[in-house]
Design a protein around this motif. Structure first.
Motif, PDB file in Angstrom:
ATOM      1  N   THR A   1       0.806  -1.226   0.000  1.00 61.03           N
ATOM      2  CA  THR A   1       0.000   0.000   0.000  1.00 61.03           C
ATOM      3  C   THR A   1       0.839   1.277   0.000  1.00 61.03           C
ATOM      4  O   THR A   1       0.384   2.316  -0.459  1.00 61.03           O
ATOM      5  N   THR A   2       2.059   1.192   0.517  1.00 60.38           N
ATOM      6  CA  THR A   2       2.914   2.389   0.556  1.00 60.38           C
ATOM      7  C   THR A   2       3.882   2.466  -0.619  1.00 60.38           C
ATOM      8  O   THR A   2       4.563   3.473  -0.798  1.00 60.38           O
ATOM      9  N   GLY A   3       3.954   1.406  -1.398  1.00 59.17           N
ATOM     10  CA  GLY A   3       4.890   1.388  -2.522  1.00 59.17           C
ATOM     11  C   GLY A   3       6.306   1.032  -2.134  1.00 59.17           C
ATOM     12  O   GLY A   3       7.213   1.040  -2.980  1.00 59.17           O
ATOM     13  N   GLN A   4       6.528   0.688  -0.853  1.00 59.83           N
ATOM     14  CA  GLN A   4       7.877   0.370  -0.398  1.00 59.83           C
ATOM     15  C   GLN A   4       8.380  -0.976  -0.937  1.00 59.83           C
ATOM     16  O   GLN A   4       9.571  -1.280  -0.807  1.00 59.83           O
ATOM     17  N   TRP A   5       7.506  -1.762  -1.554  1.00 63.98           N
ATOM     18  CA  TRP A   5       7.942  -3.018  -2.166  1.00 63.98           C
ATOM     19  C   TRP A   5       8.975  -2.756  -3.261  1.00 63.98           C
ATOM     20  O   TRP A   5       9.817  -3.629  -3.564  1.00 63.98           O
ATOM     21  N   LYS A   6       8.974  -1.556  -3.817  1.00 73.24           N
ATOM     22  CA  LYS A   6       9.920  -1.224  -4.880  1.00 73.24           C
ATOM     23  C   LYS A   6      11.363  -1.217  -4.382  1.00 73.24           C
ATOM     24  O   LYS A   6      12.299  -1.323  -5.188  1.00 73.24           O
ATOM     25  N   GLN A   7      11.541  -1.085  -3.057  1.00 72.65           N
ATOM     26  CA  GLN A   7      12.888  -1.095  -2.493  1.00 72.65           C
ATOM     27  C   GLN A   7      13.599  -2.424  -2.737  1.00 72.65           C
ATOM     28  O   GLN A   7      14.838  -2.489  -2.708  1.00 72.65           O
ATOM     29  N   TYR A   8      12.819  -3.487  -2.981  1.00 74.82           N
ATOM     30  CA  TYR A   8      13.393  -4.828  -3.099  1.00 74.82           C
ATOM     31  C   TYR A   8      13.528  -5.302  -4.548  1.00 74.82           C
ATOM     32  O   TYR A   8      13.978  -6.420  -4.784  1.00 74.82           O
ATOM     33  N   VAL A   9      13.157  -4.459  -5.501  1.00 77.20           N
ATOM     34  CA  VAL A   9      13.266  -4.846  -6.910  1.00 77.20           C
ATOM     35  C   VAL A   9      14.745  -4.961  -7.280  1.00 77.20           C
ATOM     36  O   VAL A   9      15.504  -4.006  -7.109  1.00 77.20           O
ATOM     37  N   PRO A  10      15.177  -6.113  -7.779  1.00 66.89           N
ATOM     38  CA  PRO A  10      16.604  -6.289  -8.099  1.00 66.89           C
ATOM     39  C   PRO A  10      17.077  -5.318  -9.190  1.00 66.89           C
ATOM     40  O   PRO A  10      16.301  -4.919 -10.054  1.00 66.89           O
ATOM     41  N   THR A  11      18.328  -4.954  -9.113  1.00 69.52           N
ATOM     42  CA  THR A  11      18.928  -4.108 -10.127  1.00 69.52           C
ATOM     43  C   THR A  11      20.380  -4.522 -10.328  1.00 69.52           C
ATOM     44  O   THR A  11      21.054  -4.940  -9.381  1.00 69.52           O
ATOM     45  N   ARG A  12      20.864  -4.401 -11.559  1.00 73.55           N
ATOM     46  CA  ARG A  12      22.255  -4.722 -11.851  1.00 73.55           C
ATOM     47  C   ARG A  12      23.144  -3.486 -11.745  1.00 73.55           C
ATOM     48  O   ARG A  12      24.358  -3.606 -11.801  1.00 73.55           O
ATOM     49  N   GLN A  13      22.510  -2.333 -11.560  1.00 74.92           N
ATOM     50  CA  GLN A  13      23.276  -1.090 -11.464  1.00 74.92           C
ATOM     51  C   GLN A  13      24.160  -1.113 -10.214  1.00 74.92           C
ATOM     52  O   GLN A  13      23.680  -1.270  -9.104  1.00 74.92           O
ATOM     53  N   LYS A  14      25.440  -1.001 -10.405  1.00 78.08           N
ATOM     54  CA  LYS A  14      26.458  -0.998  -9.345  1.00 78.08           C
ATOM     55  C   LYS A  14      26.549  -2.328  -8.604  1.00 78.08           C
ATOM     56  O   LYS A  14      27.197  -2.404  -7.553  1.00 78.08           O
ATOM     57  N   LEU A  15      25.941  -3.380  -9.121  1.00 76.32           N
ATOM     58  CA  LEU A  15      25.986  -4.673  -8.439  1.00 76.32           C
ATOM     59  C   LEU A  15      27.421  -5.188  -8.334  1.00 76.32           C
ATOM     60  O   LEU A  15      27.871  -5.592  -7.252  1.00 76.32           O
TER      61      LEU A  15
END
Length: 209
Positions: free
Chosen positions: A69-83
């Motif tokens: 509901t707060t949109g904080q789930w986006k914090q866990y979306v994987p990214t290859r940037q700077k991985l």
């Protein structure tokens, strides 16, 4: 020069410490159930373990609702940037006193490795514990639910113990990683107060997140 920014809301801090307390409680009671030591006795340990399990399931369910509901789930979306850069920092650069390559903010609290670790926790470890634990808890109802013919209690128990060991390993690594800021207590303090010191814009960076 550094400035204080709010990284964690009151709910995030309450969720974090409540979850930590419940997981530790389940670990302690679970080890007693497996007769690793004797503190309160088998029956009491089972009661504590079951109560903590239901409390943790309720907490996780509400946390999922909050994240969605707060949109904080986006914090866990994987990214290859700077991985690769972040991985190199933890393997090599940190031992040479170099600065952490990832700049945290309220919109991006987790570096790429943290995102992968927490995603694995939410998608692998947590479901293993949820499903196997509930199946174990309601073993006597298997015949009524038509599960007795294709489920093996020993497999369910092994799955639960494996998930628990993975979670304990995750907890140990998590505590260690929490001490790798500019000071050993920087990140821990932030999870208590909600605020953390981050580098001010256009300043030379030093070691820490």
């Amino acid at each position: 020069m550094y400035r204080n920014i709010q990284l964690y809301t009151r709910f995030e801090r309450l969720w974090h410490w409540s979850q930590a307390g419940l997981i530790i409680s389940m670990g302690v009671s679970g080890l007693e159930i497996h007769q690793v030591y004797h503190l309160v006795g088998f029956e009491a340990a089972v009661d504590y373990h079951t109560t903590a399990a239901w409390a943790l399931i309720g907490l996780w369910a509400f946390a999922i609702f909050w994240h969605v509901t707060t949109g904080q789930w986006k914090q866990y979306v994987p990214t290859r940037q700077k991985l690769r850069t972040v991985a190199q920092f933890y393997v090599i650069d940190i031992f040479h006193g170099k600065a952490h390559p990832y700049e945290r903010s309220a919109r991006s609290k987790l570096n790429p490795l943290q995102r992968l670790a927490y995603l694995a926790f939410k998608l692998v470890m947590a479901p293993m514990l949820w499903i196997s634990g509930l199946l174990y808890m309601f073993y006597n109802q298997w015949p009524e639910w038509g599960l007795a013919s294709f489920l093996d209690l020993s497999v369910v128990a092994l799955t639960h113990v494996t998930g628990a060991l993975l979670l304990i390993t995750f907890l140990i690594i998590h505590v260690y990683m929490a001490t790798l800021g500019r000071t050993p207590l920087q990140h821990i303090k932030a999870m208590i107060t909600g605020y953390e010191e981050v580098e001010a814009p256009n300043r030379q960076r030093t070691r820490g997140e």
